[in-house]
Design an enzyme around this catalytic site. Sequence first.
Site, PDB file in Angstrom:
ATOM      1  N   ALA A 107       0.857  -1.186   0.000  1.00 49.17           N
ATOM      2  CA  ALA A 107       0.000   0.000   0.000  1.00 49.17           C
ATOM      3  C   ALA A 107       0.892   1.234   0.000  1.00 49.17           C
ATOM      4  O   ALA A 107       2.037   1.185   0.456  1.00 49.17           O
ATOM      5  CB  ALA A 107      -0.899  -0.016   1.234  1.00 49.17           C
ATOM      6  N   GLY A 132       0.764  -5.179   1.048  1.00 53.50           N
ATOM      7  CA  GLY A 132      -0.473  -5.322   0.281  1.00 53.50           C
ATOM      8  C   GLY A 132      -0.248  -5.970  -1.075  1.00 53.50           C
ATOM      9  O   GLY A 132      -1.159  -6.577  -1.630  1.00 53.50           O
ATOM     10  N   GLU A 192      -0.301  -9.591  -0.377  1.00 55.68           N
ATOM     11  CA  GLU A 192      -1.694  -9.955  -0.060  1.00 55.68           C
ATOM     12  C   GLU A 192      -2.550 -10.001  -1.324  1.00 55.68           C
ATOM     13  O   GLU A 192      -3.403 -10.881  -1.473  1.00 55.68           O
ATOM     14  CB  GLU A 192      -2.256  -8.956   0.955  1.00 55.68           C
ATOM     15  CG  GLU A 192      -1.588  -9.094   2.325  1.00 55.68           C
ATOM     16  CD  GLU A 192      -1.901  -7.947   3.262  1.00 55.68           C
ATOM     17  OE1 GLU A 192      -1.742  -6.777   2.850  1.00 55.68           O
ATOM     18  OE2 GLU A 192      -2.305  -8.207   4.407  1.00 55.68           O
ATOM     19  N   GLU A 228       5.205  -5.047   7.020  1.00 58.08           N
ATOM     20  CA  GLU A 228       4.463  -3.995   7.723  1.00 58.08           C
ATOM     21  C   GLU A 228       5.009  -3.721   9.116  1.00 58.08           C
ATOM     22  O   GLU A 228       4.937  -2.605   9.612  1.00 58.08           O
ATOM     23  CB  GLU A 228       2.971  -4.377   7.823  1.00 58.08           C
ATOM     24  CG  GLU A 228       2.218  -4.321   6.503  1.00 58.08           C
ATOM     25  CD  GLU A 228       2.252  -5.626   5.720  1.00 58.08           C
ATOM     26  OE1 GLU A 228       3.132  -6.478   5.986  1.00 58.08           O
ATOM     27  OE2 GLU A 228       1.404  -5.789   4.828  1.00 58.08           O
TER      28      GLU A 228
HETATM   29  N1  DAK Z   1       4.541   3.154  -0.933  1.00 61.76           N
HETATM   30  C1  DAK Z   1       4.905   4.303  -1.541  1.00 61.76           C
HETATM   31  N2  DAK Z   1       6.015   4.441  -2.289  1.00 61.76           N
HETATM   32  C2  DAK Z   1       6.814   3.357  -2.408  1.00 61.76           C
HETATM   33  C3  DAK Z   1       6.493   2.120  -1.798  1.00 61.76           C
HETATM   34  C4  DAK Z   1       5.286   2.044  -1.022  1.00 61.76           C
HETATM   35  N3  DAK Z   1       4.860   0.905  -0.441  1.00 61.76           N
HETATM   36  N4  DAK Z   1       7.477   1.248  -2.097  1.00 61.76           N
HETATM   37  C5  DAK Z   1       8.361   1.918  -2.879  1.00 61.76           C
HETATM   38  N5  DAK Z   1       7.963   3.180  -3.068  1.00 61.76           N
HETATM   39  C6  DAK Z   1       8.635   4.236  -3.845  1.00 61.76           C
HETATM   40  C7  DAK Z   1       9.862   4.740  -3.115  1.00 61.76           C
HETATM   41  O1  DAK Z   1       9.506   5.717  -2.142  1.00 61.76           O
HETATM   42  C8  DAK Z   1      10.657   5.330  -4.269  1.00 61.76           C
HETATM   43  O2  DAK Z   1      10.099   6.573  -4.616  1.00 61.76           O
HETATM   44  P1  DAK Z   1      11.059   7.837  -5.014  1.00 61.76           P
HETATM   45  O3  DAK Z   1      11.962   8.027  -3.847  1.00 61.76           O
HETATM   46  O4  DAK Z   1      11.790   7.370  -6.256  1.00 61.76           O
HETATM   47  O5  DAK Z   1      10.084   8.946  -5.260  1.00 61.76           O
HETATM   48  C9  DAK Z   1      10.351   4.361  -5.410  1.00 61.76           C
HETATM   49  O6  DAK Z   1       9.152   3.698  -5.045  1.00 61.76           O
HETATM   50  C10 DAK Z   1      11.444   3.320  -5.601  1.00 61.76           C
HETATM   51  O7  DAK Z   1      11.683   2.717  -4.358  1.00 61.76           O
HETATM   52  P2  DAK Z   1      13.138   2.552  -3.707  1.00 61.76           P
HETATM   53  O8  DAK Z   1      14.023   3.674  -4.129  1.00 61.76           O
HETATM   54  O9  DAK Z   1      12.947   2.343  -2.245  1.00 61.76           O
HETATM   55  O10 DAK Z   1      13.632   1.220  -4.428  1.00 61.76           O
HETATM   56  P3  DAK Z   1      14.628   0.114  -3.852  1.00 61.76           P
HETATM   57  O11 DAK Z   1      14.848  -0.817  -4.985  1.00 61.76           O
HETATM   58  O12 DAK Z   1      15.799   0.737  -3.182  1.00 61.76           O
HETATM   59  O13 DAK Z   1      13.804  -0.650  -2.712  1.00 61.76           O
HETATM   60  C11 DAK Z   1      11.828  -1.758  -1.797  1.00 61.76           C
HETATM   61  C12 DAK Z   1      12.667  -1.371  -3.061  1.00 61.76           C
HETATM   62  C13 DAK Z   1      10.556  -2.420  -2.288  1.00 61.76           C
HETATM   63  C14 DAK Z   1      12.634  -2.761  -0.959  1.00 61.76           C
HETATM   64  C15 DAK Z   1      11.557  -0.486  -0.957  1.00 61.76           C
HETATM   65  O14 DAK Z   1      11.000   0.501  -1.827  1.00 61.76           O
HETATM   66  C16 DAK Z   1      10.597  -0.729   0.162  1.00 61.76           C
HETATM   67  O15 DAK Z   1      10.975  -1.238   1.209  1.00 61.76           O
HETATM   68  N6  DAK Z   1       9.326  -0.312  -0.011  1.00 61.76           N
HETATM   69  C17 DAK Z   1       8.335  -0.384   1.023  1.00 61.76           C
HETATM   70  C18 DAK Z   1       7.796  -1.790   1.147  1.00 61.76           C
HETATM   71  C19 DAK Z   1       6.770  -1.889   2.255  1.00 61.76           C
HETATM   72  O16 DAK Z   1       7.025  -1.569   3.420  1.00 61.76           O
HETATM   73  N7  DAK Z   1       5.549  -2.336   1.914  1.00 61.76           N
HETATM   74  C20 DAK Z   1       4.484  -2.494   2.862  1.00 61.76           C
HETATM   75  C21 DAK Z   1       3.679  -1.238   2.930  1.00 61.76           C
HETATM   76  S1  DAK Z   1       2.314  -1.392   4.108  1.00 61.76           S
HETATM   77  C22 DAK Z   1      -5.298  -2.861   3.878  1.00 61.76           C
HETATM   78  C23 DAK Z   1      -4.819  -3.333   2.708  1.00 61.76           C
HETATM   79  C24 DAK Z   1      -3.441  -3.363   2.512  1.00 61.76           C
HETATM   80  C25 DAK Z   1      -2.593  -2.833   3.441  1.00 61.76           C
HETATM   81  C26 DAK Z   1      -3.101  -2.346   4.592  1.00 61.76           C
HETATM   82  C27 DAK Z   1      -4.438  -2.325   4.831  1.00 61.76           C
HETATM   83  N8  DAK Z   1      -6.723  -2.854   4.149  1.00 61.76           N
HETATM   84  C28 DAK Z   1      -7.605  -3.533   3.172  1.00 61.76           C
HETATM   85  C29 DAK Z   1      -7.281  -2.340   5.320  1.00 61.76           C
HETATM   86  C30 DAK Z   1      -1.180  -2.866   3.135  1.00 61.76           C
HETATM   87  C31 DAK Z   1      -0.217  -2.248   3.831  1.00 61.76           C
HETATM   88  C32 DAK Z   1       1.127  -2.226   3.244  1.00 61.76           C
HETATM   89  O17 DAK Z   1       1.363  -2.745   2.188  1.00 61.76           O
END
Ligand code: DAK
Length: 262
Positions: free
Chosen positions: A69, A113, A116, A136
């Site tokens: 997300a 997400g 998921e 998360e």
């Molecule tokens: N959200 C927003 N932007 C994201 C992102 C994310 N989840 N993941 C990556 N990006 C963006 C980065 O900010 C970056 O943007 P700029 O800086 O270029 O503007 C760009 O994508 C490239 O990312 P990186 O520079 O970080 O690329 P790397 O190759 O170095 O790293 C990475 C890739 C995937 C390991 C890293 O980006 C990362 O750790 N991303 C976050 C992953 C994460 O924590 N995901 C979980 C998020 S929480 C629900 C449904 C679903 C959910 C909740 C509730 N309901 C139905 C109630 C879900 C929650 C989640 O998913």
Amino acid sequence: MTYEMIVTRTEGPDSRQVAIVTLNRPKQLNALNDQLMDELGRALKAFAADDSVGCIVLTGSEKAFAAGADIGAMANYSFADVYNNDFITRNWEQIRSIRKPVIAAVSGFALGGGCELAMMCDFIIAADNAKFGQPEIKLGIIPGAGGTQRLPRAVGKAKAMDMALTGRMMDAAEAERVGLVSRVVPLDKLMDEAMGAALTICSYGQPSLMAAKEAVNRAFEGGLSDGVMFERRLFHALFATQDQKEGMEAFVNKRKPAFKHR
Ligand code: DAK
């Protein structure tokens, strides 16, 4: 229909097509926001209602199926914001309600997400660069779209706890070993493999496909004897379809069946 954050197309014989939905926010690694989920929900609903579509393939970019997300969009939400607005839930439920087969073709990151979403599909075909995770916990939250429930059902408690508590990623080889994905193929063969599976599925009768999907999903909802009874009733019911007559008669007469999806 026009979309900004997804791309859709169909492929295959006119009478029975595969719909391909590609998540398309590559710069943000296909981070899932409200608009993207709205568009995805609308596209899936439209393909579900289209009689010429027999199977749906959901995919992303080479680098990311979806990295979760959109964290930027969520960062400032309060409890009241997410609870009162039922934060993005309405769109997430859409994929579960699709009765046609949905295959996830995953390359790159499938995190949070994104993981998921892939698990909500009927099965996952992964490229060898795929990485799955529920990170998360690193953000001070837990999975919110079924990750704590579907992951243990797919891979068992030990692996699911490991991933949910440490936030580590699982590579494609491990994901196949533990049963999260059904096949792993080289990245450049991912769409060929997914399309091959989807076209094979499209060649079968729709009532039996939907019954098989319902029956397998039932295995995750209740006890064994109820599940077996549910399967038995669907099995019996399929003898009321033209497709069962056609499929068996074609086998007996050594010809290819021509299913009418009735
Ligand atoms: N959200 C927003 N932007 C994201 C992102 C994310 N989840 N993941 C990556 N990006 C963006 C980065 O900010 C970056 O943007 P700029 O800086 O270029 O503007 C760009 O994508 C490239 O990312 P990186 O520079 O970080 O690329 P790397 O190759 O170095 O790293 C990475 C890739 C995937 C390991 C890293 O980006 C990362 O750790 N991303 C976050 C992953 C994460 O924590 N995901 C979980 C998020 S929480 C629900 C449904 C679903 C959910 C909740 C509730 N309901 C139905 C109630 C879900 C929650 C989640 O998913």
